[in-house]
Design an enzyme around this catalytic site. Structure first.
Site, PDB file in Angstrom:
ATOM      1  N   ASP A   1       0.161   4.923   1.057  1.00  0.00           N
ATOM      2  CA  ASP A   1       0.078   6.101   2.000  1.00  0.00           C
ATOM      3  C   ASP A   1       0.010   5.083   3.340  1.00  0.00           C
ATOM      4  O   ASP A   1      -0.831   4.336   3.794  1.00  0.00           O
ATOM      5  CB  ASP A   1      -1.293   6.867   1.883  1.00  0.00           C
TER       6      ASP A   1
ATOM      7  N   ASN B   1      -5.833   2.920  -3.540  1.00  0.00           N
ATOM      8  CA  ASN B   1      -6.855   3.437  -3.538  1.00  0.00           C
ATOM      9  C   ASN B   1      -6.757   4.889  -3.647  1.00  0.00           C
ATOM     10  O   ASN B   1      -5.873   5.497  -2.891  1.00  0.00           O
ATOM     11  CB  ASN B   1      -7.804   3.087  -2.619  1.00  0.00           C
TER      12      ASN B   1
ATOM     13  N   ASP C   1       0.905  -1.222  -0.013  1.00  0.00           N
ATOM     14  CA  ASP C   1      -0.012   0.014   0.006  1.00  0.00           C
ATOM     15  C   ASP C   1       1.004   1.258  -0.101  1.00  0.00           C
ATOM     16  O   ASP C   1       2.054   1.005   0.373  1.00  0.00           O
ATOM     17  CB  ASP C   1      -1.079   0.067   1.210  1.00  0.00           C
TER      18      ASP C   1
ATOM     19  N   ASP D   1      -1.449  -0.740   5.831  1.00  0.00           N
ATOM     20  CA  ASP D   1      -1.908  -0.008   7.341  1.00  0.00           C
ATOM     21  C   ASP D   1      -3.139   0.058   7.659  1.00  0.00           C
ATOM     22  O   ASP D   1      -3.777   0.664   8.444  1.00  0.00           O
ATOM     23  CB  ASP D   1      -1.349   1.361   7.115  1.00  0.00           C
TER      24      ASP D   1
ATOM     25  N   LYS E   1      -9.644  -1.692  -3.239  1.00  0.00           N
ATOM     26  CA  LYS E   1      -9.500  -2.437  -1.820  1.00  0.00           C
ATOM     27  C   LYS E   1     -10.451  -2.239  -1.214  1.00  0.00           C
ATOM     28  O   LYS E   1     -11.041  -1.130  -0.970  1.00  0.00           O
ATOM     29  CB  LYS E   1      -8.022  -2.210  -1.330  1.00  0.00           C
TER      30      LYS E   1
ATOM     31  N   THR F   1      -0.950  11.501   4.807  1.00  0.00           N
ATOM     32  CA  THR F   1      -1.072  13.079   5.038  1.00  0.00           C
ATOM     33  C   THR F   1      -2.617  13.248   4.587  1.00  0.00           C
ATOM     34  O   THR F   1      -3.014  14.509   4.496  1.00  0.00           O
ATOM     35  CB  THR F   1      -0.225  13.812   3.932  1.00  0.00           C
TER      36      THR F   1
HETATM   37 MG   LIG Z   1      -2.643   3.264   3.592  1.00  0.00          MG
END
Ligand SMILES: [Mg+2]
Length: 234
Positions: A40, A81, A38, A163, A138, A47
């Site tokens: 971010d 995503n 993934d 995460d 996802k 962020t």
């Molecule tokens: Mg993420």
């Protein structure tokens, strides 16, 4: 099926007929297992709707882990995503600029992504991005399955680092060997739901950050390159 480049504002983006970003390096590592990531909260600091190159901050050790996978011949595939595009907060031009910034920072670490997939579709998306449950978004496995086709990957030996529970669930639906939930990004709040996804056939691990990906069977079990003394000369 190769990505179909769609002309937008004089810049061609690697989006396919479904509007999914499918950017595979011409010299990408093909075959074998992959390390799916993934973006971010895993590779870069979360962020919320990252859309400016200047806001890109690599998470510590992300470059080292990706570089190690590169050197061991493991394909590294980013699956992200992008609800911000679906919701109209920013466009592919901003996404491309962020990706370029990430690639530059990784390159400085001697690391590279073999392929990047991004899904803009969202239940609250605008126009063609409105979709109640797009197969590529996802927790659906569409981006992972697409990568497997594009790169000839062995999914049953592949792992994902994410995460969010949606990352872990996408990995499970794609029948990967397992997934690692990291505590960077949203990880801490996702522990219980992610743990519940573990089965005899699908491992769920927990770690402080992507640095722990070095302990995954995918990377840890591979022998080191042969030393000079052990090479066979013929
Ligand atoms: Mg993420």
């Amino acid at each position: 099926m190769p990505a179909q480049a769609i002309e937008m504002s004089s810049v061609a983006y690697p989006t396919d007929a479904q509007g999914i970003w499918c950017d595979v390096r011409p010299d990408a590592r093909r075959g074998g297992p992959a390390l799916f990531l993934d973006r971010d909260g895993v590779v870069v600091v979360e962020t919320r709707y990252l859309c400016r190159a200047e806001d890109v901050v690599l998470i510590s050790e992300a470059g080292a882990v990706i570089g190690a996978a590169n050197r061991r011949g493991i394909a590294v595939v980013l699956v992200t995503n992008q609800a911000g595009i679906g919701r109209g907060y920013y466009g592919w031009n901003a996404f491309a600029a962020v990706q370029q910034a990430i690639s530059s920072r990784l390159q400085a670490c001697g690391a590279r992504l073999d392929a990047v997939y991004a899904c803009p579709h969202h239940p609250a998306g605008e126009g063609s991005f409105l979709h109640p449950d797009h197969p590529a978004r996802k927790p659906n496995p569409g981006m992972i399955l697409r990568a497997a086709t594009d790169l000839g990957l062995e999914l049953q030996k592949s792992w994902l680092v994410g995460d969010k529970t949606t990352d872990i669930e996408a990995a499970k639906r794609a029948a990967l060997a397992g997934a690692m939930l990291v505590m960077t990004g949203y990880g801490e709040s996702q522990r219980a739901e992610s743990a519940a996804l573990a089965t005899a056939r699908f491992s769920v691990r927990f770690a402080k950050s992507i640095a722990a990906a070095m302990t995954l069977p995918l990377l840890a079990s591979l022998p080191s390159p042969p030393s000079r003394a052990s090479r066979k000369w013929i």
